[in-house]
Design an enzyme around this catalytic site. Structure first.
Site, mmCIF file in Angstrom:
data_model
loop_
_atom_site.group_PDB
_atom_site.id
_atom_site.type_symbol
_atom_site.label_atom_id
_atom_site.label_comp_id
_atom_site.label_asym_id
_atom_site.label_seq_id
_atom_site.Cartn_x
_atom_site.Cartn_y
_atom_site.Cartn_z
ATOM 1 N N GLN A 1 0.823 -1.203 0.000
ATOM 2 C CA GLN A 1 0.000 0.000 0.000
ATOM 3 C C GLN A 1 0.860 1.257 0.000
ATOM 4 O O GLN A 1 1.640 1.455 0.927
ATOM 5 C CB GLN A 1 -0.904 0.000 1.234
ATOM 6 C CG GLN A 1 -1.877 1.160 1.330
ATOM 7 C CD GLN A 1 -2.714 1.085 2.593
ATOM 8 O OE1 GLN A 1 -2.171 0.948 3.694
ATOM 9 N NE2 GLN A 1 -4.020 1.139 2.466
ATOM 10 N N GLY A 2 0.742 2.099 -1.019
ATOM 11 C CA GLY A 2 1.543 3.319 -1.126
ATOM 12 C C GLY A 2 0.752 4.563 -0.785
ATOM 13 O O GLY A 2 0.409 5.354 -1.675
ATOM 14 N N TYR A 3 0.436 4.733 0.494
ATOM 15 C CA TYR A 3 -0.317 5.911 0.950
ATOM 16 C C TYR A 3 0.590 6.910 1.691
ATOM 17 O O TYR A 3 0.768 8.033 1.287
ATOM 18 C CB TYR A 3 -1.447 5.474 1.892
ATOM 19 C CG TYR A 3 -2.726 5.042 1.212
ATOM 20 C CD1 TYR A 3 -2.784 4.822 -0.155
ATOM 21 C CD2 TYR A 3 -3.888 4.848 1.951
ATOM 22 C CE1 TYR A 3 -3.951 4.424 -0.767
ATOM 23 C CE2 TYR A 3 -5.071 4.442 1.342
ATOM 24 C CZ TYR A 3 -5.096 4.230 -0.018
ATOM 25 O OH TYR A 3 -6.266 3.838 -0.608
ATOM 26 N N SER B 1 4.119 -1.517 4.400
ATOM 27 C CA SER B 1 4.200 -2.887 4.919
ATOM 28 C C SER B 1 4.498 -3.890 3.809
ATOM 29 O O SER B 1 3.813 -3.911 2.777
ATOM 30 C CB SER B 1 2.894 -3.267 5.619
ATOM 31 O OG SER B 1 2.650 -2.400 6.697
ATOM 32 N N GLU C 1 -11.048 -1.779 4.563
ATOM 33 C CA GLU C 1 -10.124 -2.179 5.626
ATOM 34 C C GLU C 1 -10.862 -2.373 6.947
ATOM 35 O O GLU C 1 -10.404 -3.093 7.820
ATOM 36 C CB GLU C 1 -9.024 -1.119 5.788
ATOM 37 C CG GLU C 1 -7.856 -1.571 6.632
ATOM 38 C CD GLU C 1 -6.696 -0.598 6.570
ATOM 39 O OE1 GLU C 1 -6.928 0.569 6.196
ATOM 40 O OE2 GLU C 1 -5.572 -1.001 6.864
ATOM 41 N N ASN D 1 -4.401 8.987 16.747
ATOM 42 C CA ASN D 1 -5.561 9.266 17.607
ATOM 43 C C ASN D 1 -6.161 10.633 17.295
ATOM 44 O O ASN D 1 -7.380 10.801 17.258
ATOM 45 C CB ASN D 1 -5.127 9.215 19.071
ATOM 46 C CG ASN D 1 -5.331 7.831 19.676
ATOM 47 O OD1 ASN D 1 -5.843 6.929 19.015
ATOM 48 N ND2 ASN D 1 -4.928 7.673 20.924
ATOM 49 N N GLU D 2 -5.286 11.622 17.088
ATOM 50 C CA GLU D 2 -5.788 12.979 16.851
ATOM 51 C C GLU D 2 -6.600 13.044 15.560
ATOM 52 O O GLU D 2 -7.660 13.679 15.504
ATOM 53 C CB GLU D 2 -4.604 13.961 16.788
ATOM 54 C CG GLU D 2 -3.883 14.178 18.115
ATOM 55 C CD GLU D 2 -2.960 13.018 18.504
ATOM 56 O OE1 GLU D 2 -2.709 12.146 17.640
ATOM 57 O OE2 GLU D 2 -2.507 12.984 19.665
#
Length: 391
Positions: free
Chosen positions: A126-128, A163, A246, A369-370
């Protein structure tokens, strides 16, 4: 016996008959923090699964899946985890790329890419994320420039925390294709082979000793004209849809892994006497109830006609599980007491230590989280958008 129980029995018997012999070494391996463990054997396991038609079981039958119901997919994920099934090398292809291709791909793209995912012979990354665009997805700077002679796209930039890129064949890349565009505008979704000139992959060493993710550099690498998913400018829409997939069925399998970790903590606490501490007992009880709450939420999201993308409850799931899992890692270390600081040839202790170290990242990757709280506030509750700086 109900049909669902009969299906569970079928999965259980298949796993017992195949996760054995040379594959027995894969039991409980390849989870979070050790995604690069035993890669070749785990790829072979993917082909074993494919031979039994257990890859992509939730895909529609016309695309080579079994077309399982939600309840059957949940049962499969739970029985797979209960049997100690290893982390899936094909997870990104099966769970993310495949459904996105089915939803947005051309017929030619489906014919070209779905069989390799289904058969366990082609693996995806995944290339995000980028150094300046991790959770801030609208700040992507990787560029895609159109080659007017061929119609191909020439890509330059860097992706990070990718990953298993070093073990994958293809990568899907979100890049900026319109000069001067900002935020969610002007993005393109590209399918790119990793084995080509202009692609350089550098593993990143983790605190636990593994290196399951990488920095991937693109220097005039090429995406073929036929390998654009959707239209140029659709990148944001497709990327967000993929993230919705996902949050699908695989979350139930994740919860089975969490349950096994919690069971291991309870087992160790009984052996070393930690369970006599009222504070430990209370934290174990909180962990147990938190896991039950997560299961209820996941089942609620999956059990109605709305997609996970449209259920507001689904927006809370990542925030919920990541904080719960990080706290479970802390509980594991407190249960181990002084042994938590010692490296020993004890697979149970090592598993808990690795879980604690990797869980530190749970509240960062996949949206901090933010960012998650902003998503809940803005998309779930309809509150005003937080002011963004001008890009």
């Amino acid at each position: 016996m109900s049909e669902l129980n009969a299906f569970r029995t079928e999965v259980r018997e298949w796993m017992a008959g195949h996760l054995t012999g040379k594959f027995a070494a894969l039991k409980y391996r390849g989870g979070s923090g050790e995604g690069d463990a035993l890669p070749e054997l785990r790829k072979e396991w993917e082909r074993e699964l494919a031979a039994g038609r257990w890859t992509c079981p939730g895909w529609p039958a016309e695309h080579g899946g079994r077309g399982l119901s939600v309840a059957e997919q949940v049962a499969f994920q739970e029985e797979y985890s209960r049997a100690g099934g290893p982390g899936r090398m094909g997870h990104i292809g099966e769970g993310l790329m495949g459904p996105t291709l089915i939803a947005f791909g051309t017929e030619e793209q489906k014919k070209r890419f779905l069989p390799g995912i289904r058969s366990g012979t082609e693996f995806w990354a995944q290339g995000y994320s980028e150094p300046s665009a991790g959770s801030d997805f609208g700040n992507i700077k990787t560029r895609a420039k159109l080659d007017p002679e061929t119609g191909d796209w020439i890509v330059s930039g860097q992706k990070v925390w990718t990953s298993l890129a070093h073990l994958s064949d293809w990568i899907f890349v979100v890049a900026r294709c319109e000069e001067g565009s900002v935020g969610r505008n002007g993005l393109i979704f590209l399918l790119m082979p990793l084995d080509q000139p202009g692609v350089d992959i550098h593993p990143i060493k983790q605190i636990g000793g593994g290196a399951e993710f990488n920095s991937v550099f693109f220097d005039d690498a090429r995406a073929k004209a036929d390998d654009v998913l959707g239209q140029p400018g659709d990148g944001w829409k497709i990327a967000m849809a993929l993230l919705g997939f996902e949050r699908g069925i695989s979350t139930l399998g994740q919860q089975m892994s969490f349950q096994q970790e919690l069971d291991l903590i309870v087992e160790v606490s009984k052996e070393n006497g930690s369970d006599r501490s009222p504070a430990i007992r209370q934290r174990v009880a909180y962990a147990w109830t938190g896991l039950r709450a997560m299961r209820y939420l996941a089942m609620r999201v999956l059990s109605d006609d709305q997609s996970a993308e449209t259920r507001r409850e689904a927006l809370t799931y990542k925030y919920q599980w990541s904080n719960w899992h990080r706290d479970l890692g802390r509980l594991a270390m407190d249960v181990l007491k002084m042994d938590a600081n010692i490296v020993a040839d004890d697979p149970r202790r090592e598993r808990l230590q690795q879980m604690f170290l990797f869980a530190r990242a749970d509240t960062i990757y996949g949206g901090t989280n933010e960012i998650q709280l902003n998503i809940i506030a803005e998309q779930g509750l309809g509150m005003p958008r937080e002011p963004r700086g001008k890009l």
